[in-house]
Structure formats: C-alpha cells, structure tokens
Design an enzyme around this catalytic site. Structure first.
Site, PDB file in Angstrom:
ATOM      1  N   ALA A 194       2.309 -12.573 -48.223  1.00  0.00           N
ATOM      2  CA  ALA A 194       3.515 -13.009 -48.918  1.00  0.00           C
ATOM      3  C   ALA A 194       4.729 -12.507 -48.153  1.00  0.00           C
ATOM      4  O   ALA A 194       4.747 -11.378 -47.669  1.00  0.00           O
ATOM      5  CB  ALA A 194       3.535 -12.479 -50.354  1.00  0.00           C
TER       6      ALA A 194
ATOM      7  N   ASP B  73       9.684 -16.878 -32.282  1.00  0.00           N
ATOM      8  CA  ASP B  73       9.363 -15.640 -33.004  1.00  0.00           C
ATOM      9  C   ASP B  73       7.915 -15.222 -32.720  1.00  0.00           C
ATOM     10  O   ASP B  73       7.087 -15.178 -33.629  1.00  0.00           O
ATOM     11  CB  ASP B  73       9.583 -15.849 -34.505  1.00  0.00           C
ATOM     12  CG  ASP B  73       9.551 -14.547 -35.287  1.00  0.00           C
ATOM     13  OD1 ASP B  73       9.782 -13.483 -34.689  1.00  0.00           O
ATOM     14  OD2 ASP B  73       9.285 -14.590 -36.503  1.00  0.00           O
TER      15      ASP B  73
ATOM     16  N   LYS C  99       0.516 -23.014 -47.287  1.00  0.00           N
ATOM     17  CA  LYS C  99       1.748 -22.223 -47.303  1.00  0.00           C
ATOM     18  C   LYS C  99       2.682 -22.824 -48.354  1.00  0.00           C
ATOM     19  O   LYS C  99       3.066 -24.000 -48.252  1.00  0.00           O
ATOM     20  CB  LYS C  99       2.384 -22.264 -45.910  1.00  0.00           C
ATOM     21  CG  LYS C  99       3.601 -21.393 -45.713  1.00  0.00           C
ATOM     22  CD  LYS C  99       4.018 -21.459 -44.245  1.00  0.00           C
ATOM     23  CE  LYS C  99       5.276 -20.676 -43.965  1.00  0.00           C
ATOM     24  NZ  LYS C  99       5.672 -20.771 -42.544  1.00  0.00           N
TER      25      LYS C  99
ATOM     26  N   SER D 134       9.342 -13.375 -47.628  1.00  0.00           N
ATOM     27  CA  SER D 134      10.536 -13.748 -48.383  1.00  0.00           C
ATOM     28  C   SER D 134      10.660 -15.251 -48.589  1.00  0.00           C
ATOM     29  O   SER D 134      11.217 -15.701 -49.586  1.00  0.00           O
ATOM     30  CB  SER D 134      11.782 -13.232 -47.662  1.00  0.00           C
ATOM     31  OG  SER D 134      11.841 -13.754 -46.348  1.00  0.00           O
ATOM     32  N   LEU D 135      10.145 -16.058 -47.652  1.00  0.00           N
ATOM     33  CA  LEU D 135      10.286 -17.508 -47.766  1.00  0.00           C
ATOM     34  C   LEU D 135       9.124 -18.170 -48.499  1.00  0.00           C
ATOM     35  O   LEU D 135       9.273 -19.270 -49.008  1.00  0.00           O
ATOM     36  CB  LEU D 135      10.420 -18.143 -46.378  1.00  0.00           C
ATOM     37  CG  LEU D 135      11.612 -17.696 -45.536  1.00  0.00           C
ATOM     38  CD1 LEU D 135      11.731 -18.562 -44.297  1.00  0.00           C
ATOM     39  CD2 LEU D 135      12.906 -17.725 -46.332  1.00  0.00           C
TER      40      LEU D 135
END
Length: 569
Positions: free
Chosen positions: A146, A301, A166, A148-149
């Site tokens: 889990a 990223d 997701k 934040s988005l």
C-alpha cells in the site's frame, strides 16, 4: 508504487487526516498554509544570530538545517499523497534546494495504511459495472503493498491467469485538485519573492509537477507506458515487463500480469538463488542506458522496489506511472553539450546549456562560466574508470545551486536514475563502476553523432577541430551581422554597462530612502498614538504604538544592515 511480490504491507500504526474519501477545502487550506508559514519562520530564524544559544556558528546552522529537513520530510508524509509525490520530485532538484532538504526528501517512504476492502469493491464496481466475483476467480482482500496513491492486490482471472490489481486510493483526484489549487497561490508568492524568485521559474516547475502528478494517477496512461516499455524490450531476453490486461483496466484500476521475483536489493536472497550478482549489476546499467540512449523512453523512478529478478536471472520491471521521454532534438543538443564538455570549452558549454533551456541567459554569466571551467578542469583530469555518477551530479548541482540554472525535469530524472542504479550496482558488486559500463554507449553516441573521439589528442585531430570551428563561425557570420544590423535599425540594440561601485551606491541610496520612509512612519504612528491617548482611546492608541515600535525595529535592522554592508567595502 511498485508491484513486486516481495513487497509487504508495513503497518504504520498512525492515522492520517488525509486518509479519507472526501476532503475539506478549508481544512486543507489551513493545514498547507500553516506548514508554509512554519517553514518560512524556520528559514528566517536560521539567519538570526540571537536565536542560537552561545552564538551562531556554521556547525550550529548546519545542525538546524538538518533538523528542519527532517521536519519537512515528516510534514510531507502528514500532509498526504500530493506532498509525498512532490517530495519525491523535489528530491531530484538539488539545483533548487539545499543539500540537506534533498537528502532527507530522498528518504521519504511511500508506505501508508491501506484502505478497506469495501472501498476496493466500490471502486471496481463504479469503473466496470460488475462486482469482483464476476470479474475474478479469486481476489485477495489483503493488499500486497500500500502506498499514498493506491494499493496492490493479488488476484486470478476467470480464465486462470495470475494477475496483480492496482487500485487507486479513493478521492485522490479531488485531493490533488484542492491541494494544487492552494499550491498555485504559494508558488506565485515564491515567484514574486525578491530573493527566492530571482532567476527561478517556480511557475514552470509548478506546471511540470502538475503534469507529472496527474499523469501518475491516470492508470490508462500507466498501462500505455507499460505496453511501450514492453515493446522496447521485446528483443532483449534478459529483461521482462508485465503484460497489461486492458479488459480489466480503467483510470483507477490497473491489472497486470503477475511476475514474481526477488527484489534486486535483497542480496542474500539472490545469492541463495544462485544468481550472478556482478552480471545483474551490469544488466541493470545496460537496461537503463538502452532506455535513455536508444529508445528515448525511460523509467523515471528505478528504485530497488521497482526492479526484481526472476529465478532464471531476468530483470523484471514494475511501476510505469512516472516515465521520461527524450526528444530527438534534445538528444542532438545533448550530443553537442557532451562534445563541448569533452573539449573542455566552457564558453560552448554555457551556450549549449542556454539552448537546452537549462541556463537562464540573464545578467553576467561570467561567474557561471568560470565555475563550469573549474569543473571541467578537475573532472576531465580524472580517469574515466574512477568517475562516479553520484560525484558528477553532486558537482553539477553544487554549481547550479544559487545560480541561474533551471535543469529540465528530464535531466534531473536521468541523473537521479543513474545515481540510484550506481548505488544498486555497488550493492550487487563492490567493484561495479557505472561509468565503465557506460563507456561503450558514450563512444557509440559520439560515433553516431559524427563527433570526433575526444581521447584523440593528435595534432591532426586538433587542427581538424579548429578548422571545423572556424568554418562554422565563418558560415554563421553573415547571419549574425544581419541580426545585429536589424536590431540597430529597429532601435533594439542597447549597450549595458555594469559597475560594481555604481551598483553599491544605488543600493545604498535605495536603503537610505527606505530608512527615511520608516522614520516618517515611526513619527506618524507615534503622533497618532499620542493624540489617541490624550483623547482616551486606549485600544487604538496601543495599536498605533505597536505599529510605531514595529517600524522602529525594521529601521534598526536596516541601519545594522547598512553598517555591515559599508564595512564590506
């Protein structure tokens, strides 16, 4: 947020105010501005010698900056998804923020409490018009990870394929809309600030952040990115990218092929599986160089949580929400910049950076040019094999900070990714050197760009280079003369002369004028306070007296500043 099977849900035991489905604009406005004013007060206090017990020293200032950086990181986590993502973006901007802030923000962990399975069911039904049992044979109600988005659940399709689903956090777009509207006003404040706004395109940075954030919460866009990434690696058997199941994908739900693997930073697990760590380090660097130099489409990223290794030694990539693109015209300009760096030509490097939009051509660029020349003289004297990406990027950012640089987001993403991969590579193999792996690709770039080999220092090579430069200048001379004549005819040609003595006198006159204004205000408010006091208006008299005292403090500080400035010359 990554989707590797090795990721586990880390309970934080903390309840966040933003972890809800609906948000109050008033509350968010208060929370965000309260953080900003605390930050500004802390920055102001940092420069006040009286606020340090036993006097101000550089060590005490550094300790306070570090403490403030930790507070900023913790505050971003408390403020929620918008600020967590902004913190991760800001961690790449060492050209804009002090090193302490960048270092702490790079530690920002995107692990927050999961939302309920009931909300997952609700989102899937709203997006597909069908309940979970109608879409999946099985669906694990406990998320694998889990952030934040959103969060990731393991599931099985009715056809039998193993997948990961997701699901976006409820109300996320509404939260972004509220937060970014508030942040726009804050950005305008910084843009108009006489000190922080000078030479910085804060509104441009704000627009870039908005674009990146909204793209990252559009799972259809992430699915397209995953498909493109998968096509680019289809002929490289050592890399693996999960397939997108479009029938089970929407703006808030993304269904991907389940590809289990070992997290690339779990070194002991890799050893136990009998995998060659040195080979994996080289493959990680090779994969990213292919993305940047060949495909022009790269993972922005690539932290260890987004890369895993299959039992057969293939690299598995996850999370395609944040991707970067390098346009062909930008690649050509970068090639020109690389050639200028190889020739140690600071003048040409400055011109290339201006063309790339990484340097604002305002004022006197002499100090910037000298800084770049110093970097080139020191950087190029080292052997290629001993150079570190992290060291090079640190040197670049040290020059860029407090200078009129504005590195594009693509540049900072590439540098951060290279530094991250170098760290992963050294963890896998202590003798790993990213620059050594990149050397063949750099050579290929020079060859494909029709640039001469910078290592060839023969007389013929030098004569050829200078002849090419003279030829290029001669060809461009008529055009440049024509531009100058056009400007002269139109009255656009102006002569600008800067003298340090004149600048000093002008600043002194401006400060003296400001001091006179303070004196007038002090006298006026003192007179008003006296008249009101005589007429028994005690409250109003007190307000006027406070204002007079406030302007008195400002006048005193201005006089100290003038005295200190005079001693410097």
């Amino acid at each position: 947020m990554s989707t590797p099977v090795s990721a586990s849900l880390t309970p934080t035991g903390k309840s966040y105010r933003w972890n809800r489905e609906r948000y109050s604009k008033t509350r968010r406005f208060f929370d965000i501005w309260f953080f900003v004013w605390r930050f500004l007060f802390g920055r102001w206090l940092l420069t006040q010698s009286w606020s340090y017990w036993g006097g101000m020293t550089e060590a005490k200032r550094a300790a306070r900056r570090r403490a403030q950086a930790i507070w900023i990181r913790e505050s971003f986590l408390d403020l929620g998804p918008t600020f967590i993502k902004l913190g991760q973006l800001f961690s790449t901007r060492a050209d804009l923020f002090p090193s302490e802030y960048v270092e702490e923000l790079s530690k920002l962990q995107d692990r927050v409490p999961a939302f309920s399975y009931e909300l997952v069911e609700k989102i899937i039904y709203e997006d597909f018009g069908r309940h979970i049992p109608e879409l999946f044979r099985s669906f694990d109600p406990i998320p694998m990870a889990a952030a934040s988005l959103g969060q990731v659940h393991k599931a099985q399709l009715l056809s039998g394929e193993e997948v990961v689903v997701k699901v976006q956090r409820p109300g996320l777009r509404q939260l972004f809309d509220i937060d970014l509207a508030i942040l726009r006003g804050i950005t305008q404040y910084f843009q108009n600030h006489p000190k922080w706004g000078q030479g910085r395109d804060w509104m441009g940075i704000y627009d870039e952040c908005c674009r990146i954030l909204y793209e990252e919460i559009d799972y259809l866009n992430e699915g397209r990115n995953a498909d493109t990434f998968r096509r680019n690696f289809r002929d490289r058997e050592w890399a693996c990218v999960p397939r997108v199941y479009w029938r089970y994908t929407s703006r808030r739900v993304l269904t991907l092929e389940y590809l289990p693997g070992i997290k690339i930073s779990h070194y002991e697990a890799l050893e136990a599986a009998g995998l060659d760590r040195k080979r994996l380090a080289e493959l990680g660097a090779k994969a990213y160089l292919y993305q940047v130099l060949n495909d022009g489409f790269f993972h922005a990223d690539p932290h260890p949580g987004n890369i895993a290794v299959s039992p057969s030694g293939q690299l598995i990539f996850y999370d395609f929400g944040m991707m970067g693109r390098i346009q062909p015209v930008t690649r050509d300009k970068l090639l020109k910049t690389f050639f200028s760096i190889a020739q140690r030509d600071a003048e040409q490097v400055v011109q290339c950076l201006v063309e790339l939009g990484a340097l604002v051509p305002t004022g006197d660029l002499g100090p910037v040019r000298r800084s770049i020349q110093y970097l080139l003289d020191n950087f190029m004297n080292q052997s290629f094999e001993t150079q570190s990406v992290a060291q090079i990027s640190d040197d670049l950012y040290e020059i860029a900070y407090n200078q009129p640089f504005r590195f594009p987001a693509t540049f900072t993403f590439v540098m951060r990714a290279f530094s991250t991969l170098e760290g992963v590579g050294k963890g896998l193999d202590k003798d790993f050197n990213f620059m050594q792996v990149a050397q063949p690709f750099a050579t290929e770039l020079m060859t494909n760009g029709n640039f001469p080999d910078p290592g060839n220092s023969s007389l013929f090579s030098e004569l050829s280079r200078q002849a090419a430069q003279v030829g290029s200048s001669a060809i461009g001379l008529p055009r440049r003369l024509e531009e100058v004549l056009d400007k002269l005819e139109n009255g656009d040609l102006r002569l600008r002369v800067r003298a340090s003595e004149s600048d000093r006198l002008l600043r002194r006159l401006s400060n003296i004028n400001l001091g006179l204004n303070y004196v007038v205000l002090i006298g006026s408010f003192s007179l008003v306070a006296t008249i009101l006091l005589v007429n028994q208006y005690l409250l109003l008299a007190g307000v006027a007296a406070v204002l007079a005292a406030w302007f008195g403090i400002l006048y005193w500080r201005l006089m100290l500043k003038l005295d200190k400035y005079e001693k410097m010359f």
